[in-house]
Scaffold this active site. Sequence first.
Site, mmCIF file in Angstrom:
data_model
loop_
_atom_site.group_PDB
_atom_site.id
_atom_site.type_symbol
_atom_site.label_atom_id
_atom_site.label_comp_id
_atom_site.label_asym_id
_atom_site.label_seq_id
_atom_site.Cartn_x
_atom_site.Cartn_y
_atom_site.Cartn_z
ATOM 1 C CD GLN A 158 -1.114 2.333 2.154
ATOM 2 O OE1 GLN A 158 -0.252 2.070 2.998
ATOM 3 N NE2 GLN A 158 -1.466 3.571 1.873
ATOM 4 C CE1 TYR A 160 -2.347 6.671 3.165
ATOM 5 C CE2 TYR A 160 -0.617 5.597 4.435
ATOM 6 C CZ TYR A 160 -1.956 5.893 4.232
ATOM 7 O OH TYR A 160 -2.891 5.406 5.113
ATOM 8 C CG HIS A 300 -8.327 5.701 5.355
ATOM 9 N ND1 HIS A 300 -7.459 5.864 4.300
ATOM 10 C CD2 HIS A 300 -7.538 5.468 6.431
ATOM 11 C CE1 HIS A 300 -6.208 5.757 4.722
ATOM 12 N NE2 HIS A 300 -6.232 5.512 6.023
ATOM 13 C CG ASP A 331 -11.595 -1.003 3.238
ATOM 14 O OD1 ASP A 331 -12.483 -0.131 3.179
ATOM 15 O OD2 ASP A 331 -10.389 -0.712 3.157
ATOM 16 C CB THR A 332 -15.083 0.505 5.745
ATOM 17 O OG1 THR A 332 -13.917 1.151 5.219
ATOM 18 C CG2 THR A 332 -15.678 1.378 6.845
ATOM 19 N N GLY A 333 -15.914 -1.741 8.205
ATOM 20 C CA GLY A 333 -17.074 -2.221 8.936
ATOM 21 C C GLY A 333 -17.252 -3.723 8.944
ATOM 22 C CB ILE A 334 -15.634 -6.457 7.124
ATOM 23 C CG1 ILE A 334 -16.213 -5.838 5.848
ATOM 24 C CG2 ILE A 334 -15.693 -7.981 7.052
ATOM 25 C CD1 ILE A 334 -15.417 -6.108 4.606
#
Length: 406
Positions: A158, A160, A300, A331-334
């Site tokens: 990943q 940035y 994010h 993704d997010t909240g899994i």
Amino acid sequence: MVQRRMPRPSEILPLLRPAPIRWDATERRLARAANIADLRAIARRRTPRAVFDYTDGAADGELSLSRSHDAYARVEFVPSVLRDVSEIETGRTILGKRSALPFAFAPTGFTRMMHTEGESAVAAVAQDVGIPFSLSTMGTTTIEQVVDIAPDVRRWFQLYLWRDRAHAKDLVQRAADAGYDTLMLTVDTPVGGARLRDVRNGLTIPPALSLRTFLDGARHPNWWFDMFTTDPLTFSNLQGTDGTIAEMINRVFDPALTMADVDWLRDVWPGTLMIKGIQSVADARRVVDAGADAVLLSNHGGRQLDRAPVPLELVEPTVAELRGEAEVLVDTGITHGADVVAAVALGANAALIGRAYLYGLMAGGRRGVEKTVSILRGEIERTLALMGVTRIDDLRPEHVRIRPNG
């Protein structure tokens, strides 16, 4: 009227089956965890407040994160009964290669802060299980060290794309040389989100011993002992990044990131290119037209823009727009295997898991990450069986619907 009698010893003895004694404290802790929420509760007890809050928290009022959890809570499955579900297949092809499960480990920063084993534990578990592992630019293990730790794990990096493009290009080249097959460019961080828990806790890297953290540390001596007796906590792929979280993020993130940078990266990266942080169908179309092989629908983890779109709700329209031109991940909240099943049924190629494995890491190091996978695998298999579906690849939109709010 009930007739009573005294039970015979032969009737009582078979019922007296005490649980086996677990002498290992980590094993004993993890044995009590039946789901990811249990691992989260253990992690909260095992780590200093600032460390737990960094992992658990999100931006501003944390609405983006809570809404993502709510979206999965509104999922309703449509089961089909009278099916032979004696064998369940959880394998899934993700970005051209087979994975044993329909999810990958997401990139996380500061991972050794959660537990001293850090990325070493996560990458090793991913290798053993047979799923992809993602290393963050802000990880605490180098690109090359991951190869030494887990030479056979499928590696994603990943990125940035920070202000120093020369350094970014060097990171990209190192990842290519080390055999990483996928580059994940994060595009939702022009500036850092307002992560208020971190601000209130005064979180710094490395952690500083204020009076407050000293008193909190007295309740978590094992964590502090590990930090002081192992290699210093640093960002292994960055330089000169001491300070508060907000200060580091604003030094690294680049508010001038544009589509021209995506075009540049497509030219310099030879492998699969995934764009992470897509929050609209229009942006998904733009980056795929620029050469992206995959999009990761993500806000994010709720840690950047509060009130951001819910990634799960973007899956169906994004898949419809791209029509197979690029893979769609989410993704997010899994926090449950059924969440992964729902995402795949709606059209996602795979999910990425972040907080869930960090809770396991904080609860028990490598064994805690193994516990996370064991829990999620069991939930995926059980959900598929109860739905009457034998293969994850057979999931379709007709297997799931999203109930309206309320």
